[in-house]
Design an enzyme around this catalytic site. Structure first.
Site, PDB file in Angstrom:
ATOM      1  N   ASP A 447       0.844  -1.198   0.000  1.00  0.00           N
ATOM      2  CA  ASP A 447       0.000   0.000   0.000  1.00  0.00           C
ATOM      3  C   ASP A 447       0.882   1.252   0.000  1.00  0.00           C
ATOM      4  OD1 ASP A 447      -2.275   1.584   0.185  1.00  0.00           O
ATOM      5  OD2 ASP A 447      -2.999   0.676   2.051  1.00  0.00           O
ATOM      6  N   ASP A 515     -10.920   2.171  -2.913  1.00  0.00           N
ATOM      7  CA  ASP A 515     -11.451   1.987  -1.564  1.00  0.00           C
ATOM      8  C   ASP A 515     -12.969   2.105  -1.548  1.00  0.00           C
ATOM      9  OD1 ASP A 515      -9.188   1.391  -0.213  1.00  0.00           O
ATOM     10  OD2 ASP A 515      -8.792   3.421   0.498  1.00  0.00           O
TER      11      ASP A 515
HETATM   12  C1  DGJ Z   1      -5.784   2.012   2.054  1.00  0.00           C
HETATM   13  C2  DGJ Z   1      -6.206   0.799   1.278  1.00  0.00           C
HETATM   14  O1  DGJ Z   1      -6.739   1.168   0.053  1.00  0.00           O
HETATM   15  C3  DGJ Z   1      -7.193   0.001   2.114  1.00  0.00           C
HETATM   16  O2  DGJ Z   1      -7.653  -1.102   1.395  1.00  0.00           O
HETATM   17  C4  DGJ Z   1      -6.535  -0.417   3.388  1.00  0.00           C
HETATM   18  O3  DGJ Z   1      -5.486  -1.287   3.103  1.00  0.00           O
HETATM   19  C5  DGJ Z   1      -6.037   0.795   4.138  1.00  0.00           C
HETATM   20  N1  DGJ Z   1      -5.199   1.611   3.313  1.00  0.00           N
HETATM   21  C6  DGJ Z   1      -5.279   0.379   5.368  1.00  0.00           C
HETATM   22  O4  DGJ Z   1      -4.737   1.441   6.025  1.00  0.00           O
END
Ligand code: DGJ
Length: 692
Positions: A447, A515
């Protein structure tokens, strides 16, 4: 087999052939100019295409225009010699052809610099890859570089042009726009450190009348995950040039004597088969030349994020893993919250050891339990970041991007580590390698949750390089981890789809698309993603109800049916899912496993625009086809029309259950969609050829 690259020495013309297209450049005194890009021609035909060297009072068609002479467009090469001269004057200095690879070499008439223009074509697809390398041939003063694009693409003359591209923001990525090409210059760029949500490094151009299935399109996509800039310039004479490369405006760095600066690849593609044909060709290119494991099917994954958020513990993950295994999940991914003092987003990033309160015996018991349940184990990491409230930051505040006398802007309470620093790179590779070596981890979710700000490096003599070197380090670490842990599969994530491009896809297997897991919003996000990137890389979760982001209440069937059009995942607090929901989810996963080779490895036909009342997409793989139809909102007086399928054999019959359809009828009349009444109606059809 015909030669992929041909050369006519009399006119200095190169013809680069792909199965259905030809891209041609001609050497002139000032370097190579593009003379043709379109349907396939012979070398003799290409030679007969006249030069079109000017637009108005300017030079036209240069493969990588610099400054100086009658060049007034956005420079693709911008440099400054030690005496302040910025103009370039090239002379051709040879070329090399090796199979589908062409290199054309230019040297400056006076200054010690060489520019190699590289081209690569393949016999299995219509993509032309281009990149450039600039070498300092001198022995003393550095050359200042301000820009080196991968390619400039001169579009063939047409009366009008329309541009297709995506814009977006967090949780609303990949929103497709088609707008008439403006006169003057239009720039798409990222200044954020990654390809980011606000755009994506590709651009397509059509004459304005192209549809999903018919018409010409030219397209370019940059294989780069850092900052980037694409500029389209349209002149009064309706000449259109697109220049594409890594880096944003305003950067300056020094090329040392003897050093070569090499750009990432900008891939170009021409088709006459409309936007759908363009997407299918990009997807095919990804499978053949970008992805490392294109023949695998992506496993159904569970991700803990929308289930337990930051509150992951060994106990709750064990409980959820048991339910996930019952549902048929194949890969259990523990997301954020497992390390350091990471109880929220305000602490812990950088301290990559299991939180002892949450995982008293480390990660191994959970990893073993997940494997015992028959699933693979995946884990979330965010290696490029640090929270100021972390042991790492307390011991290495100098490791972050920062400028003297300026605030360190915190986003999500975190700062960006300077991955251009060799010590940071070594540290990051070290703990990631140990994590994978010491645990039976099968999957990494990498990430990256904030943009660069105050991107300085006080100790560096050449600080702007970090914009490039950060991305190169990410690539280098991913490459090493994959080489040393070949069974590990990797997901690219940057707050959702903020890092999705052919550069990162060369090193990862899938992307966390957004997200936003609301399936209604996802339809447009997935449509935009699918313009260039294939479904096998498009991570899509069926998640909680109501949706955690939009609070919309949506039936489980619709949530699954939308997510099943990509690489299916599940998220949510499965412990609280009702028995009925679990049974239905398990059935959906069974169905997905039956059709996923068609979705992930098939060719995509977008049968309707994503804005229609009923949105229909179809995948075809060999004898099988899968159709998804989604109707988020029913409207009275708008009956369901049959939808005409594509890519089927008109001579053959296709069966679903006991119903047999003629391929010709499915293509000519269409398929009547058996949608239930009401809002959030959806259906999945899986047809298999039963012979002629
Ligand atoms: C952003 C990601 O897009 C989410 O899926 C998740 O992993 C969060 N970060 C965790 O902090």
């Amino acid at each position: 087999m015909d030669d992929l690259v041909e050369y006519d020495g009399t006119t200095g013309t190169f013809a680069l052939h792909t199965p259905t297209t030809t891209y041609a450049v001609r050497l002139t005194d000032a370097g190579p100019r593009q003379v043709y890009w379109g349907p396939r021609l012979t070398l003799a035909q290409v030679v007969s295409v006249p030069d079109r060297p000017r637009t108005g009072d300017e030079v036209l068609g240069e493969e990588l225009p610099g400054e100086g002479g009658e060049r007034f467009g956005p420079p693709s090469v911008r440099l400054e010699f030690a005496d302040g001269t910025r103009a370039v004057e090239w002379r051709a200095d040879g070329h090399a052809i090796d199979g589908g690879r062409l290199t054309v070499t230019l040297v400056d008439l006076h200054y010690p610099v060489r520019l190699d223009l590289h081209y690569q074509v393949y016999d299995d697809g219509d993509v032309v890859e281009r990149w450039a390398a600039l070498t300092h041939l001198g022995e003393t003063a550095p050359i200042v570089l301000e820009r080196l694009d991968s390619a400039a693409w001169t579009l063939p003359p047409r009366a009008d042009y329309r541009l297709s591209y995506v814009v977006g923001e967090w949780a609303a990525e990949f929103q497709l726009k088609r707008t008439r090409a403006a006169y003057g210059e239009t720039t798409w760029t990222s200044r954020r450190g990654t390809s980011r949500h606000q755009g994506n490094p590709w651009l397509s151009v059509d004459p304005g009348d192209t549809t999903e299935e018919y018409g010409e399109v030219w397209s370019t996509a940059l294989a780069w995950s850092g900052t980037w800039k694409l500029t389209s310039r349209r002149t009064l004479a309706d000449d259109l040039v697109v220049t594409a490369g890594a880096g944003q405006d305003g950067l300056r760095w020094r090329l040392a004597p003897g050093e070569t600066w090499t750009t990432p690849v900008a891939a170009g593609l021409y088709t006459r088969d409309g936007f759908g044909g363009l997407s299918r060709r990009w997807h095919d290119y990804a499978r053949r030349h970008v992805l490392s494991h294109p023949d695998e099917v992506r496993p159904v994954l569970y991700n803990s994020w929308e289930g337990t958020w930051f509150d992951v513990t060994e106990a709750n993950q064990r409980e959820i893993a048991a339910v996930a295994a019952d549902l048929g999940v194949e890969l259990f991914v523990m997301d954020d919250g497992w390390f350091g003092r990471r109880l929220s987003d305000s602490a812990g990033l950088g301290d990559w050891w299991p939180n002892p309160d949450r995982f008293p015996a480390g990660l191994t018991p959970l990893v073993d339990e997940v494997h015992r349940l028959g699933m693979r184990f995946g884990i979330w990491v965010e290696p490029e970041m640090v929270n100021p409230d972390s042991d790492l930051y307390r011991s290495h505040p100098e490791w972050t991007l920062h400028l003297p006398n300026r605030f360190r802007t915190e986003v999500r309470t975190q700062l960006v580590l300077n991955f251009a620093r060799p010590d940071v790179a070594e540290w990051a590779h070290g703990w990631l390698d140990r994590l994978l070596t010491e645990h039976r981890i099968d999957f990494l979710k990498w990430d990256m949750n904030r943009a660069f700000t105050e991107a300085g490096w006080a100790d560096s003599a050449d600080p702007h390089r970090l914009w490039y070197d950060h991305t190169r380090t990410v690539y280098a670490i991913l490459d090493r981890l994959r080489a040393d842990h070949p069974h590990v599969r990797i997901e690219s994530c940057a707050s959702g789809g903020g890092r999705a491009d052919f550069g990162v896809l060369r090193r990862t297997d899938q992307v966390w698309t957004s997200d936003n897991t609301d399936p209604v919003d996802r339809i447009a996000i997935q449509d935009g993603y699918s313009q260039v990137y294939p479904a096998t890389t498009m991570g899509a979760w069926a998640s909680e109800n109501p949706n955690p982001l939009t609070r919309r209440e949506i039936p489980l069937r619709f949530r699954f049916h939308v997510a099943m059009a990509g690489a299916l995942g599940v998220s949510g607090n499965l412990r609280d899912w009702s028995k009925e929901d679990r049974v239905e989810a398990a059935a959906m996963i069974v169905l997905y496993k039956r059709i996923r080779h068609v979705v992930q490895h098939g060719v995509l036909h977008r049968l309707t625009p994503p804005t229609d009342q009923i949105v229909v997409v179809q995948y075809v793989n060999g004898d099988e086809t899968v159709i998804f139809a989604w109707r988020p909102q029913a409207r009275h007086g708008h009956p369901t029309r049959p939808v005409r399928l594509r890519g089927l054999d008109p001579e053959a019959s296709y069966r679903e259950g006991s119903t047999v359809y003629s391929g010709a009828v499915l293509a000519g009349y269409g398929l009547d969609l058996d949608l239930p009444p009401g809002d959030y109606a959806s259906v999945v059809c899986h047809l298999t050829r039963v012979g002629r």
